[in-house]
Design a protein around this motif. Structure first.
Motif, PDB file in Angstrom:
ATOM      1  N   SER A  16      55.760   4.778 -21.011  1.00  0.00           N
ATOM      2  CA  SER A  16      56.535   4.692 -19.775  1.00  0.00           C
ATOM      3  C   SER A  16      58.028   4.602 -20.073  1.00  0.00           C
ATOM      4  N   LEU A  17      58.386   3.915 -21.171  1.00  0.00           N
ATOM      5  CA  LEU A  17      59.801   3.771 -21.516  1.00  0.00           C
ATOM      6  C   LEU A  17      60.419   5.111 -21.904  1.00  0.00           C
ATOM      7  N   LEU A  18      59.687   5.900 -22.695  1.00  0.00           N
ATOM      8  CA  LEU A  18      60.198   7.179 -23.174  1.00  0.00           C
ATOM      9  C   LEU A  18      59.984   8.298 -22.160  1.00  0.00           C
ATOM     10  N   SER A  19      59.211   8.020 -21.114  1.00  0.00           N
ATOM     11  CA  SER A  19      58.906   8.999 -20.060  1.00  0.00           C
ATOM     12  C   SER A  19      58.253  10.253 -20.629  1.00  0.00           C
ATOM     13  N   GLN A  20      57.542  10.109 -21.732  1.00  0.00           N
ATOM     14  CA  GLN A  20      56.841  11.222 -22.364  1.00  0.00           C
ATOM     15  C   GLN A  20      55.514  10.707 -22.907  1.00  0.00           C
ATOM     16  N   GLY A  21      54.485  11.513 -22.798  1.00  0.00           N
ATOM     17  CA  GLY A  21      53.205  11.111 -23.369  1.00  0.00           C
ATOM     18  C   GLY A  21      53.257  11.102 -24.874  1.00  0.00           C
ATOM     19  N   ILE A  22      52.623  10.121 -25.499  1.00  0.00           N
ATOM     20  CA  ILE A  22      52.572  10.033 -26.954  1.00  0.00           C
ATOM     21  C   ILE A  22      51.300  10.731 -27.433  1.00  0.00           C
ATOM     22  N   VAL A  23      51.480  11.706 -28.315  1.00  0.00           N
ATOM     23  CA  VAL A  23      50.344  12.515 -28.745  1.00  0.00           C
ATOM     24  C   VAL A  23      49.895  12.203 -30.169  1.00  0.00           C
ATOM     25  N   ASP A  24      50.706  11.458 -30.904  1.00  0.00           N
ATOM     26  CA  ASP A  24      50.332  11.191 -32.293  1.00  0.00           C
ATOM     27  C   ASP A  24      50.973   9.892 -32.761  1.00  0.00           C
ATOM     28  N   CYS A  25      50.260   9.142 -33.586  1.00  0.00           N
ATOM     29  CA  CYS A  25      50.781   7.908 -34.193  1.00  0.00           C
ATOM     30  C   CYS A  25      50.398   7.893 -35.662  1.00  0.00           C
ATOM     31  N   SER A  26      51.245   7.316 -36.481  1.00  0.00           N
ATOM     32  CA  SER A  26      50.943   7.161 -37.900  1.00  0.00           C
ATOM     33  C   SER A  26      51.636   5.913 -38.420  1.00  0.00           C
ATOM     34  N   THR A  27      51.165   5.421 -39.552  1.00  0.00           N
ATOM     35  CA  THR A  27      51.701   4.189 -40.120  1.00  0.00           C
ATOM     36  C   THR A  27      52.192   4.436 -41.539  1.00  0.00           C
ATOM     37  N   PHE A  38      54.994   5.236 -36.525  1.00  0.00           N
ATOM     38  CA  PHE A  38      55.670   6.415 -35.998  1.00  0.00           C
ATOM     39  C   PHE A  38      54.930   6.921 -34.770  1.00  0.00           C
ATOM     40  N   VAL A  39      55.674   7.441 -33.800  1.00  0.00           N
ATOM     41  CA  VAL A  39      55.055   8.086 -32.645  1.00  0.00           C
ATOM     42  C   VAL A  39      55.696   9.451 -32.438  1.00  0.00           C
ATOM     43  N   LYS A  40      54.883  10.393 -31.967  1.00  0.00           N
ATOM     44  CA  LYS A  40      55.353  11.728 -31.618  1.00  0.00           C
ATOM     45  C   LYS A  40      54.983  11.994 -30.175  1.00  0.00           C
ATOM     46  N   THR A  41      55.947  12.479 -29.393  1.00  0.00           N
ATOM     47  CA  THR A  41      55.715  12.693 -27.969  1.00  0.00           C
ATOM     48  C   THR A  41      55.301  14.142 -27.693  1.00  0.00           C
ATOM     49  N   GLU A  42      54.896  14.381 -26.453  1.00  0.00           N
ATOM     50  CA  GLU A  42      54.455  15.708 -26.043  1.00  0.00           C
ATOM     51  C   GLU A  42      55.539  16.763 -26.222  1.00  0.00           C
ATOM     52  N   VAL A  49      59.024   3.065 -34.711  1.00  0.00           N
ATOM     53  CA  VAL A  49      58.982   1.839 -33.911  1.00  0.00           C
ATOM     54  C   VAL A  49      58.796   0.665 -34.866  1.00  0.00           C
ATOM     55  N   LYS A  50      59.783  -0.196 -34.916  1.00  0.00           N
ATOM     56  CA  LYS A  50      59.755  -1.357 -35.805  1.00  0.00           C
ATOM     57  C   LYS A  50      59.593  -2.610 -34.961  1.00  0.00           C
ATOM     58  N   TYR A  51      58.675  -3.484 -35.347  1.00  0.00           N
ATOM     59  CA  TYR A  51      58.469  -4.697 -34.566  1.00  0.00           C
ATOM     60  C   TYR A  51      58.142  -5.872 -35.482  1.00  0.00           C
ATOM     61  N   GLY A  52      58.497  -7.063 -35.011  1.00  0.00           N
ATOM     62  CA  GLY A  52      58.272  -8.280 -35.781  1.00  0.00           C
ATOM     63  C   GLY A  52      59.330  -9.307 -35.427  1.00  0.00           C
ATOM     64  N   ASN A  53      59.196 -10.494 -35.972  1.00  0.00           N
ATOM     65  CA  ASN A  53      60.123 -11.578 -35.638  1.00  0.00           C
ATOM     66  C   ASN A  53      61.557 -11.281 -36.049  1.00  0.00           C
ATOM     67  N   ASP A  54      61.741 -10.432 -37.061  1.00  0.00           N
ATOM     68  CA  ASP A  54      63.082 -10.139 -37.560  1.00  0.00           C
ATOM     69  C   ASP A  54      63.522  -8.708 -37.287  1.00  0.00           C
ATOM     70  N   ALA A  55      62.726  -7.941 -36.552  1.00  0.00           N
ATOM     71  CA  ALA A  55      63.034  -6.517 -36.363  1.00  0.00           C
ATOM     72  C   ALA A  55      64.409  -6.304 -35.751  1.00  0.00           C
ATOM     73  N   GLY A  56      64.794  -7.165 -34.801  1.00  0.00           N
ATOM     74  CA  GLY A  56      66.064  -7.005 -34.110  1.00  0.00           C
ATOM     75  C   GLY A  56      67.281  -7.236 -34.979  1.00  0.00           C
ATOM     76  N   LYS A  57      67.086  -7.790 -36.180  1.00  0.00           N
ATOM     77  CA  LYS A  57      68.218  -8.053 -37.062  1.00  0.00           C
ATOM     78  C   LYS A  57      68.859  -6.766 -37.580  1.00  0.00           C
TER      79      LYS A  57
END
Length: 301
Positions: A16-27, A38-42, A49-57
């Motif tokens: 919803s944030l990217l306003s595009q469907g995600i068609v592929d993910c990988s790690t 990683f995500v790939k859109t239509e 996409v980086k996430y965790g307690n320190d990702a925002g640093k």
């Protein structure tokens, strides 16, 4: 915190944030403090996409580099926010391979670009030292280095009791480095912006030009002595057992003064000890080999 359930929940929000469907993910290979996928859109756009307690640093340093127009190849920052109380950063995916994918016999070809990239980064100066993510700098550079070993950043007694490490060697090394810190002269002004961890998993490269094409993981970016950054490059050379000719070529390129070489030797020792705390957190085959290498060096030292 590579949690599949959280990833799926987050991906639904990202669509919803990217306003595009995600068609592929990988790690990809994971870091120590945050998780990435990683995500790939239509429409063919690709994001990290980086996430965790320190990702925002990462965000303050990325914005600083862009604002100051530094010639450092960093990924474009798409968004940063909290999701379910977890920091999330969306970056444009870098389309080049990581340096770790380069055969060992070719690694030395990338050292000049590593050095040039750091020199460009170091052009940004500050009269005070400290982490970019902090508001205001209050510690001297010597105190920042000291904080690695005085119990501020690590509980070295706890580290010495972990499996796979020589506890007495670690505690003796910490004791010795604290003495060295008290007696060494370190800069007290005119500091440079540092990455602090130029390694094979943080650098993307062009296999044809031998150039650094992307630099990631800016969580620990700080203002400090630029020699501290270069000591990490020297550790990179050591970790991969590159030849003495490569080492000599590196020092010819750096052309250190006697004072700078003494500081590099000191920072080298700082990092050899410091990294034992990180490598011993999770005894993988990789970390065990690094622990062995670092402890053998300290015994000989």
């Amino acid at each position: 915190m590579c949690n599949l359930e959280f990833q799926i929940h987050l991906i639904t929000y990202l669509e919803s944030l990217l306003s595009q469907g995600i068609v592929d993910c990988s790690t990809p290979p994971q870091g120590m403090s945050s998780s990435v996928f990683f995500v790939k859109t239509e429409t063919g756009n690709e994001y990290a996409v980086k996430y965790g307690n320190d990702a925002g640093k990462d965000v303050p340093a990325l914005k600083l580099i862009k604002d100051k127009n530094l010639k450092i190849p960093v990924p474009n920052l798409i968004a940063s926010f909290e999701f379910d109380s977890v920091q999330v950063v969306i970056l444009e995916k870098i389309s080049f391979p990581l340096l770790e994918k380069v055969p060992v016999e070719r690694l030395s070809e990338y050292i000049p670009s590593m050095v040039n990239c750091l020199r460009s980064l170091h052009e940004l100066k500050s009269p005070k030292s400290g982490l970019v993510v902090q508001q205001g700098f209050s510690k001297s550079w010597k105190d920042i280095i000291k904080s690695i070993f005085d119990g501020t950043q690590f509980d070295w007694q706890e580290v010495s009791e972990r499996k796979g490490v020589d506890g007495s060697l670690i505690l003796k090394s910490v004791e010795n480095i604290l003495l060295k810190i008290e007696n060494i002269n370190l800069p007290d002004n005119n500091f440079s912006l540092l990455h602090t961890d130029f390694n094979q998993r943080n650098l993307f490269v062009d296999l044809n030009s031998n150039k650094i094409t992307g630099v990631i993981d800016w969580e620990d970016a700080m203002y400090g002595d630029p020699i501290f950054d270069f000591a990490r490059v020297r550790m990179f050379i050591w970790h991969f057992g590159l030849s003495e000719n490569v080492v000599q070529d590196y020092y010819d390129l750096m052309d250190y003064t006697s004072d700078e070489k003494a500081r590099e030797d000191f920072y080298w020792l700082v990092r050899v000890i410091q990294y034992l705390a990180w490598y011993s957190e999770d005894l993988t085959e990789f970390s065990i080999s690094r622990i062995k290498l670092h402890q053998e060096f300290l015994r000989d030292y």
